[in-house]
Design an enzyme around this catalytic site. Structure first.
Site, mmCIF file in Angstrom:
data_model
loop_
_atom_site.group_PDB
_atom_site.id
_atom_site.type_symbol
_atom_site.label_atom_id
_atom_site.label_comp_id
_atom_site.label_asym_id
_atom_site.label_seq_id
_atom_site.Cartn_x
_atom_site.Cartn_y
_atom_site.Cartn_z
ATOM 1 N N GLU A 100 -25.424 -17.795 -13.785
ATOM 2 C CA GLU A 100 -24.710 -16.717 -13.102
ATOM 3 C C GLU A 100 -25.417 -16.370 -11.805
ATOM 4 O OE1 GLU A 100 -24.596 -13.330 -15.705
ATOM 5 O OE2 GLU A 100 -24.093 -14.594 -17.418
ATOM 6 N N CYS B 24 -51.718 7.723 15.096
ATOM 7 C CA CYS B 24 -51.949 8.704 16.145
ATOM 8 C C CYS B 24 -52.381 9.976 15.415
ATOM 9 C CB CYS B 24 -50.663 8.948 16.936
ATOM 10 S SG CYS B 24 -50.835 10.377 18.017
ATOM 11 N N CYS C 57 -48.281 9.667 23.224
ATOM 12 C CA CYS C 57 -49.022 10.813 23.772
ATOM 13 C C CYS C 57 -50.378 10.432 24.342
ATOM 14 C CB CYS C 57 -49.194 11.888 22.700
ATOM 15 S SG CYS C 57 -50.431 11.461 21.459
ATOM 16 N N LYS D 255 -28.854 -17.744 -18.758
ATOM 17 C CA LYS D 255 -28.859 -17.105 -20.079
ATOM 18 C C LYS D 255 -28.438 -18.111 -21.145
ATOM 19 C CE LYS D 255 -27.187 -12.802 -18.037
ATOM 20 N NZ LYS D 255 -25.989 -11.997 -17.774
ATOM 21 N N TYR E 280 -22.633 -8.355 -18.941
ATOM 22 C CA TYR E 280 -23.280 -8.331 -20.256
ATOM 23 C C TYR E 280 -22.498 -7.398 -21.179
ATOM 24 C CZ TYR E 280 -27.418 -8.227 -23.394
ATOM 25 O OH TYR E 280 -28.293 -8.352 -24.441
ATOM 26 N N ASP F 9 0.841 -1.201 0.000
ATOM 27 C CA ASP F 9 0.000 0.000 0.000
ATOM 28 C C ASP F 9 0.874 1.249 0.000
ATOM 29 O OD1 ASP F 9 -2.024 -1.746 0.137
ATOM 30 O OD2 ASP F 9 -2.793 -1.114 2.105
ATOM 31 N N GLN F 10 1.971 1.142 0.749
ATOM 32 C CA GLN F 10 2.856 2.302 0.863
ATOM 33 C C GLN F 10 3.485 2.664 -0.493
ATOM 34 O OE1 GLN F 10 6.057 1.650 3.507
ATOM 35 N NE2 GLN F 10 6.314 3.831 3.978
ATOM 36 N N GLU F 11 3.925 1.621 -1.191
ATOM 37 C CA GLU F 11 4.515 1.875 -2.514
ATOM 38 C C GLU F 11 3.479 2.469 -3.468
ATOM 39 O OE1 GLU F 11 7.813 -1.534 -3.345
ATOM 40 O OE2 GLU F 11 5.903 -2.202 -2.549
ATOM 41 N N PHE F 12 2.243 1.946 -3.339
ATOM 42 C CA PHE F 12 1.153 2.452 -4.182
ATOM 43 C C PHE F 12 0.945 3.946 -3.896
ATOM 44 C CE2 PHE F 12 -3.236 3.487 -5.099
ATOM 45 C CZ PHE F 12 -3.461 2.885 -6.320
ATOM 46 N N ASP F 13 0.853 4.285 -2.604
ATOM 47 C CA ASP F 13 0.630 5.687 -2.221
ATOM 48 C C ASP F 13 1.754 6.576 -2.746
ATOM 49 O OD1 ASP F 13 -1.636 4.977 -0.960
ATOM 50 O OD2 ASP F 13 -0.771 4.956 1.057
ATOM 51 N N CYS G 113 -52.239 5.916 21.615
ATOM 52 C CA CYS G 113 -50.859 6.192 21.202
ATOM 53 C C CYS G 113 -49.917 5.978 22.387
ATOM 54 C CB CYS G 113 -50.748 7.624 20.689
ATOM 55 S SG CYS G 113 -49.032 8.108 20.396
ATOM 56 N N SER H 261 -35.375 -5.661 -18.346
ATOM 57 C CA SER H 261 -35.169 -6.466 -17.144
ATOM 58 C C SER H 261 -35.476 -7.917 -17.496
ATOM 59 C CB SER H 261 -36.030 -5.953 -16.007
ATOM 60 O OG SER H 261 -37.355 -6.196 -16.313
ATOM 61 N N LEU H 262 -35.444 -8.763 -16.499
ATOM 62 C CA LEU H 262 -35.608 -10.192 -16.771
ATOM 63 C C LEU H 262 -36.904 -10.716 -16.192
ATOM 64 C CD1 LEU H 262 -32.059 -11.486 -15.809
ATOM 65 C CD2 LEU H 262 -32.985 -11.148 -18.086
ATOM 66 N N CYS I 208 -48.007 15.395 19.258
ATOM 67 C CA CYS I 208 -47.268 14.166 19.558
ATOM 68 C C CYS I 208 -45.866 14.286 18.939
ATOM 69 C CB CYS I 208 -48.032 12.978 18.983
ATOM 70 S SG CYS I 208 -47.301 11.404 19.431
ATOM 71 N N LYS J 24 -35.242 -16.549 -8.391
ATOM 72 C CA LYS J 24 -34.932 -15.866 -7.127
ATOM 73 C C LYS J 24 -34.965 -16.862 -5.978
ATOM 74 C CE LYS J 24 -36.465 -11.360 -7.509
ATOM 75 N NZ LYS J 24 -36.153 -10.176 -6.793
ATOM 76 N N LYS K 245 -27.244 -13.764 -9.395
ATOM 77 C CA LYS K 245 -28.002 -12.533 -9.591
ATOM 78 C C LYS K 245 -27.602 -11.572 -8.472
ATOM 79 C CE LYS K 245 -32.702 -10.841 -10.397
ATOM 80 N NZ LYS K 245 -32.488 -9.589 -9.739
ATOM 81 N N ASP L 155 -27.485 -8.315 -6.189
ATOM 82 C CA ASP L 155 -28.574 -7.463 -5.719
ATOM 83 C C ASP L 155 -28.078 -6.034 -5.506
ATOM 84 O OD1 ASP L 155 -31.068 -6.802 -4.961
ATOM 85 O OD2 ASP L 155 -30.979 -7.720 -2.978
HETATM 86 S S1 IVH Z 1 -28.559 -9.807 -17.271
HETATM 87 C C1 IVH Z 1 -31.121 -8.650 -20.801
HETATM 88 N N1 IVH Z 1 -27.177 -10.837 -15.295
HETATM 89 O O1 IVH Z 1 -31.228 -8.252 -12.425
HETATM 90 C C2 IVH Z 1 -30.412 -9.164 -19.615
HETATM 91 N N2 IVH Z 1 -28.804 -9.193 -14.774
HETATM 92 O O2 IVH Z 1 -34.208 -8.542 -13.272
HETATM 93 C C3 IVH Z 1 -29.994 -8.094 -18.702
HETATM 94 N N3 IVH Z 1 -28.905 -8.614 -12.386
HETATM 95 O O3 IVH Z 1 -31.836 -5.401 -14.361
HETATM 96 C C4 IVH Z 1 -29.639 -8.465 -17.345
HETATM 97 N N4 IVH Z 1 -27.301 -9.966 -11.725
HETATM 98 O O4 IVH Z 1 -29.945 -5.304 -12.609
HETATM 99 C C5 IVH Z 1 -28.152 -9.970 -15.642
HETATM 100 N N5 IVH Z 1 -25.847 -11.798 -13.665
HETATM 101 C C6 IVH Z 1 -26.799 -10.946 -14.006
HETATM 102 C C7 IVH Z 1 -27.450 -10.136 -13.060
HETATM 103 C C8 IVH Z 1 -28.464 -9.262 -13.484
HETATM 104 C C9 IVH Z 1 -28.183 -9.034 -11.346
HETATM 105 C C10 IVH Z 1 -29.997 -7.614 -12.289
HETATM 106 C C11 IVH Z 1 -29.968 -6.528 -13.312
HETATM 107 C C12 IVH Z 1 -31.260 -6.626 -14.068
HETATM 108 C C13 IVH Z 1 -32.114 -7.424 -13.139
HETATM 109 C C14 IVH Z 1 -33.064 -8.273 -13.936
#
Ligand code: IVH
Length: 704
Positions: free
Chosen positions: A119, A458, A443, A295, A233, A39-43, A440, A88-89, A464, A319, A121, A123
């Site tokens: 993969e 309340c 109060c 996918k 992606y 870390d020191q060298e990096f700094d 309540c 979205s998915l 309150c 999920k 997912k 959060d």
């Molecule tokens: S692929 C068209 N891969 O989940 C495909 N999404 O409900 C685009 N997410 O909006 C998404 N991990 O924010 C993909 N390994 C992953 C993911 C991922 C989390 C989220 C992403 C997306 C939502 C889909």
């Protein structure tokens, strides 16, 4: 090290060399977790670069490793259009639906063999990164999928996102890569611990913390909060090949953080094995995950499967079920929130759940509590979903262990306002039934329940303490008086010290400071607070009407009332009949306006605000610009516009008596559509036969 004898040409070369070197060390440290220098060298190298850059402002590069620290400059987020919509998915919690997905893919590909990339997912919140000539040029949030916020300045501070790809890589000249910005558990715990100490509201989960942080106007705040990102992606013309997995492997070589836990599989059994493995093992990961994403690996096959209106047919998210644990209920306490809503909270014997020890759980409201039919000593099932606060989801049939074997339930860290209903502890599930409180706990007022609402409230909003604080917070909020230099903590502090009793007292703070000099308002901070209090006196009447906190009078109703009556006096003396004549004002709002002004405490409050110089009527300009050309019309805005921003169109609609609504229904009068209107909206409008108007047509309709 800076060599004073270096020529400007050498210095330039050294800057470029240091940038390159530091980018590589960053990658080794933040992505590979395998630093090769201390870390020191990096700094040391970093300081050398900072010094050289200070001497050569003409060589400024927003992607230099020195820029990771962010700045205190406010960054306003521009809305930008996604080059390809961010979809979205489809989600499922159900294994059968995963099997159905597999079958649909197989049928869609007419029996041809295919591979699935499994993969995690993540959060967090999705982000789209654009690179040109190996440099990060833009980072955009998902937004509504069609357009998002440009958060490049903030994203530059995320150490695992490369600002500059290593020279000589086989990356295309231009490409987009999408992924998830996350707050790792370690950063999240540290942030919440700091916030707790500072008496600031805690983030409910890492996702909220990451999203709050990424939207911060101050990129140095972002830099300090330790965000991370995984990319999943790759898009663009010249990307390496047909395999999604292989493309991500290439992205990993270019310096992106790609999950090492992706797997390519060819059978449904392997998919289930992946799901089962991670359902358990995910608790050991440094970041929050809430499922797996499956996918189709081949891009050609993805293309042939295509999309539905909302999501691709070639991917699905499975999920994970929230984790559950079993423990014993000991007592229920009732907390009064700032809206007056009373929330029952269970105290239980401590139990391990999803990696943390849990001893408190929310029971949401009286109905949920009643349906659970809780007794002291019941064995209960506790669940933790996406939120940090667990909930009780049911009772377990097993009897509770004898009290001696339980950990003693400790009292909760006392929230600002809560009263413990001490209940006998029996431990066998046959203890006293637990009723919901009638009065309540702070109060003593009799609680009320408003029609259509699950919570008891309340009603004592002028007497309150938690409600008074809630009203002050509402008053200073951005869409109300926008006294943005005062945070909820300062308000709490002033209230506790007796310096303010309601929002009008804020305007007496300068006087109090002069007289007693007792507020912590000295210096820059103090001047900022006083200036924003002073500035708020110019806030237009419609927002003052919103700020005073008439129950059920939101932003839109306040605008409608302000437009219709023109002044506070007229609103205050309006009759029920007159209020009910107004389009958009129903019985609930009308009744609330009447009862607000019937209360002498509220009238006196409004008079004090008038005395301090707040706007009590609409401005001359506004009076003239108004019309009722759009009276009674509900208008949806969609897409991107050339002449005005969306907010300006919203204001124009309201100025002419219309109402801007969020989603299309049969009641929508027309859609004001710009470029790239969302495909789902377009389809719905066409289906319902709703007129789509472009901005020129709209402007001529209202005579602009
Ligand atoms: S692929 C068209 N891969 O989940 C495909 N999404 O409900 C685009 N997410 O909006 C998404 N991990 O924010 C993909 N390994 C992953 C993911 C991922 C989390 C989220 C992403 C997306 C939502 C889909």
């Amino acid at each position: 090290m800076i060599n004073d004898l270096m020529s400007p040409v050498d210095e330039k070369a050294r800057i470029l060399q240091l940038r390159d070197e530091l980018h590589r060390h960053n990658y080794r440290y933040y992505v590979e977790n395998a630093p090769v220098i201390s870390d020191q060298e990096f700094d040391f190298l970093m300081h050398e670069l900072q010094d050289l850059e200070a001497r050569h402002p003409e060589l400024f590069d927003p992607n230099s490793p020195t820029q990771r620290v962010g700045s205190d400059l406010n960054n306003e987020f521009q809305t930008v259009l996604h080059s390809r919509p961010m979809l979205s998915l489809g989600n499922t919690y159900n294994r059968q639906e995963v099997a159905d997905f597999w079958q649909r893919v197989s049928d869609g590909l007419m029996g041809a063999p295919f591979q699935i990339c499994c993969e995690l997912k993540f959060d967090g919140l999705s982000i789209s990164l654009h690179y040109e000539d190996g440099k990060l040029v833009r980072a955009v949030t998902r937004g509504d999928g069609v357009q998002g916020d440009d958060v490049t300045a903030n994203v530059r501070t995320i150490q695992s996102i490369p600002l500059q790809l290593p020279a000589g890589g086989d990356w295309p000249r231009e490409f987009e890569i999408r992924g998830e910005v996350l707050m790792p558990w370690s950063s999240f715990d540290r942030l919440n611990a700091e916030r707790e100490k500072a008496d600031e509201p805690l983030f409910a989960n890492p996702r909220n913390a990451a999203s709050g942080t990424l939207k911060s106007k101050n990129s140095s705040t972002v830099a300090q909060r330790g965000l991370d990102a995984y990319l999943y992606y790759l898009l663009g013309e010249g990307i390496p090949g047909d395999g999604h997995y292989q493309n991500l492997e290439a992205a990993a070589r270019w310096g992106f953080q790609v999950s090492k836990n992706m797997r390519l599989v060819s059978t449904l059994d392997e998919v289930f094995a992946y799901i089962d493995y991670w359902d358990e093992k995910r608790h050991g990961l440094p970041v929050a995950t809430d499922g797996v994403v499956l996918k189709v690996n081949s891009l050609a096959q993805q293309k042939s499967l295509g999309m539905t209106a909302k999501s691709p047919r070639w991917a699905i998210a499975y999920k994970f079920q929230a984790e559950q644990a079993e423990t014993t209920l000991r007592q229920v306490v009732f907390q009064v929130g700032r809206t007056g809503a009373v929330t029952p909270v269970a105290n239980m014997d401590p139990v391990q759940l999803a990696g943390t020890q849990v001893r408190r759980a929310t029971l949401h409201n009286a109905d949920v509590m009643a349906s659970l039919d809780l007794h002291v000593g019941d064995r209960v099932l506790v669940e933790k979903g996406g939120e940090i606060i667990p909930k009780i989801v049911g009772k377990s049939p097993l009897p509770a262990p004898p009290l001696g074997e339980c950990h003693k339930a400790t009292a909760p860290t006392s929230p600002l306002f809560s009263v413990n209903e001490a209940l006998p502890q029996r431990g066998s599930g046959e203890g006293a039934a637990i009723p919901f409180v009638e009065f309540c706990p702070v109060c003593g007022s009799k609680l009320v329940r408003y029609e259509g609402e699950a919570a008891y409230y309340c009603p004592n909003d002028t007497g309150c303490p938690p409600l008074i604080l809630g009203r002050i917070e509402h008053f200073i909020s951005r869409k109300a008086m926008n006294i943005n230099s005062l945070g909820p903590e300062t308000v709490d502090d002033y209230y506790r010290r007796g310096l303010i009793h309601d929002a009008a007292d804020l305007y007496s703070l300068p006087l109090l400071l002069q007289r007693k000099g007792e507020l912590p308002l000295e210096g820059k901070e103090g001047a900022k607070i006083l200036a924003s209090i002073e500035e708020s006196k110019k806030v237009p009447f419609e927002r003052v009407l919103y700020a005073i906190g008439i129950r059920f009078v939101g932003e839109i109703a306040a605008k409608t009332l302000a437009r219709y009556y023109g002044s506070m006096d007229k609103v205050a003396s309006a009759t029920l009949d007159s209020l009910l004549q107004i389009n958009g004002i129903g019985e609930v709002i009308a009744g609330s306006v009447i009862s607000y002004f019937a209360n002498p405490i509220n009238r006196a409050f409004v008079e004090r605000l008038r005395g301090y110089g707040l706007q009590m009527e609409i401005g001359e300009q506004q009076k003239q610009a108004q019309s009722d050309k759009l009276e009674g019309q509900s208008i949806v805005i969609s897409g991107v516009f050339g002449h005005h921003s969306r907010d300006e169109y919203k204001a124009l609609i309201e100025q002419h008596g219309g109402k801007n609504v969020g989603s299309i229904s049969a009641k929508t009068s027309f859609v004001l559509a710009g470029d790239n209107m969302g495909p789902a909206k377009l389809e719905k409008a066409q289906k319902l036969g709703i007129r789509i108007m472009n901005e020129d047509e709209f402007l001529s309709l209202i005579g602009h």
